[in-house]
Enzyme design. Sequence first.
Site, PDB file in Angstrom:
ATOM      1  N   GLY A  53      67.419 -45.808 -57.636  1.00  0.00           N
ATOM      2  CA  GLY A  53      66.845 -46.222 -56.355  1.00  0.00           C
ATOM      3  C   GLY A  53      66.515 -47.695 -56.201  1.00  0.00           C
ATOM      4  CD  GLU A 108      60.462 -46.015 -59.125  1.00  0.00           C
ATOM      5  OE1 GLU A 108      61.435 -46.243 -58.367  1.00  0.00           O
ATOM      6  OE2 GLU A 108      60.316 -44.936 -59.713  1.00  0.00           O
ATOM      7  CG  ASP A 109      63.322 -46.327 -55.199  1.00  0.00           C
ATOM      8  OD1 ASP A 109      62.491 -46.045 -56.087  1.00  0.00           O
ATOM      9  OD2 ASP A 109      64.257 -45.563 -54.905  1.00  0.00           O
ATOM     10  CG  ASP A 112      56.712 -38.683 -53.492  1.00  0.00           C
ATOM     11  OD1 ASP A 112      55.795 -38.590 -52.678  1.00  0.00           O
ATOM     12  OD2 ASP A 112      57.543 -37.771 -53.670  1.00  0.00           O
ATOM     13  CG  PHE A 161      63.003 -37.297 -48.131  1.00  0.00           C
ATOM     14  CD1 PHE A 161      62.685 -37.186 -49.483  1.00  0.00           C
ATOM     15  CD2 PHE A 161      64.292 -37.636 -47.764  1.00  0.00           C
ATOM     16  CE1 PHE A 161      63.648 -37.418 -50.445  1.00  0.00           C
ATOM     17  CE2 PHE A 161      65.261 -37.861 -48.735  1.00  0.00           C
ATOM     18  CZ  PHE A 161      64.936 -37.757 -50.074  1.00  0.00           C
ATOM     19  CG  ASP A 168      69.237 -40.355 -53.699  1.00  0.00           C
ATOM     20  OD1 ASP A 168      68.162 -40.821 -54.119  1.00  0.00           O
ATOM     21  OD2 ASP A 168      69.688 -39.253 -54.074  1.00  0.00           O
ATOM     22  NE  ARG A 174      71.613 -43.535 -55.111  1.00  0.00           N
ATOM     23  CZ  ARG A 174      70.451 -43.110 -55.605  1.00  0.00           C
ATOM     24  NH1 ARG A 174      69.347 -43.764 -55.354  1.00  0.00           N
ATOM     25  NH2 ARG A 174      70.409 -42.023 -56.352  1.00  0.00           N
TER      26      ARG A 174
HETATM   27  P1  IMP Z   1      57.501 -39.806 -58.067  1.00  0.00           P
HETATM   28  O1  IMP Z   1      57.796 -39.664 -59.521  1.00  0.00           O
HETATM   29  O2  IMP Z   1      57.093 -38.511 -57.438  1.00  0.00           O
HETATM   30  O3  IMP Z   1      56.512 -40.907 -57.758  1.00  0.00           O
HETATM   31  O4  IMP Z   1      58.847 -40.153 -57.348  1.00  0.00           O
HETATM   32  C1  IMP Z   1      59.451 -41.349 -57.553  1.00  0.00           C
HETATM   33  C2  IMP Z   1      60.957 -41.291 -57.407  1.00  0.00           C
HETATM   34  O5  IMP Z   1      61.402 -40.224 -56.554  1.00  0.00           O
HETATM   35  C3  IMP Z   1      61.383 -42.557 -56.721  1.00  0.00           C
HETATM   36  O6  IMP Z   1      61.769 -43.507 -57.667  1.00  0.00           O
HETATM   37  C4  IMP Z   1      62.557 -42.134 -55.889  1.00  0.00           C
HETATM   38  O7  IMP Z   1      63.729 -42.243 -56.638  1.00  0.00           O
HETATM   39  C5  IMP Z   1      62.312 -40.701 -55.580  1.00  0.00           C
HETATM   40  N1  IMP Z   1      61.699 -40.540 -54.255  1.00  0.00           N
HETATM   41  C6  IMP Z   1      60.395 -40.326 -53.951  1.00  0.00           C
HETATM   42  N2  IMP Z   1      60.193 -40.209 -52.643  1.00  0.00           N
HETATM   43  C7  IMP Z   1      61.411 -40.382 -52.077  1.00  0.00           C
HETATM   44  C8  IMP Z   1      61.867 -40.394 -50.710  1.00  0.00           C
HETATM   45  O8  IMP Z   1      61.106 -40.231 -49.733  1.00  0.00           O
HETATM   46  N3  IMP Z   1      63.198 -40.619 -50.533  1.00  0.00           N
HETATM   47  C9  IMP Z   1      64.071 -40.817 -51.564  1.00  0.00           C
HETATM   48  N4  IMP Z   1      63.689 -40.800 -52.838  1.00  0.00           N
HETATM   49  C10 IMP Z   1      62.373 -40.587 -53.098  1.00  0.00           C
HETATM   50 MG    MG Z   2      63.575 -44.095 -58.035  1.00  0.00          MG
END
Ligand code: IMP
Ligand code: MG
Length: 186
Positions: A53, A108-109, A112, A161, A168, A174
Amino acid sequence: MSFYEPDKIVCNGSLFRLFITKEQIDKRVAALAEQVNSDYKDKKPIFIGVLNGAFIFLADLMRHVSIPCEVDFIKLSSYGDDKVSTGHVTELKELDADVEGRHVILIEDIIDTGLSMKYMVDRIQEKNPASVSVLTLLHKPDATKHFVNIDYVGFQIPTHFVLGYGMDYAQEGRNLAQIYVIDDVT
Ligand code: IMP
Ligand code: MG
């Protein structure tokens, strides 16, 4: 130069609408880089991007960084091909760089639940860096399940989302130059 920037997009059967424009992204990315330039002057930071990402964001960010710096990548997966996190992190590509004694900036992109970034911070801390900070383009504060200290945030967004600018949905989208949000939210 032309970019792929429609107002609405169907990706894998879901409708998304424009959420953060290219102009807004460019402005924020440049401002984040300016903060790094001043905070890391004389520290030669190493950026560690989380694949896949973060690749577009990190590429744009680095082009605004005017101090000496290095870059490396780690590849994690927590989402599979779905819109919700699987709840566990798989390391698909490990870090090559030696970060002992280095000033590390994790990129990070989007953060979440915080699971991926918490995993990253813990992994990097084990390698005895001089410092670790976290820089993310997007943060969904209301989705937090695993707390991590975030030093730099581009935009705080609601728990919906999003797609584009490196992010993606089941590996597609992407290449969109702007950021889109799923259109089932009113
Ligand atoms: P986390 O581990 O739950 O914080 O999620 C982080 C990873 O999940 C990010 O690096 C993204 O790759 C992916 N992600 C989280 N939310 C989204 C979203 O809304 N769209 C796309 N990818 C997401
Ligand atoms: Mg990511």
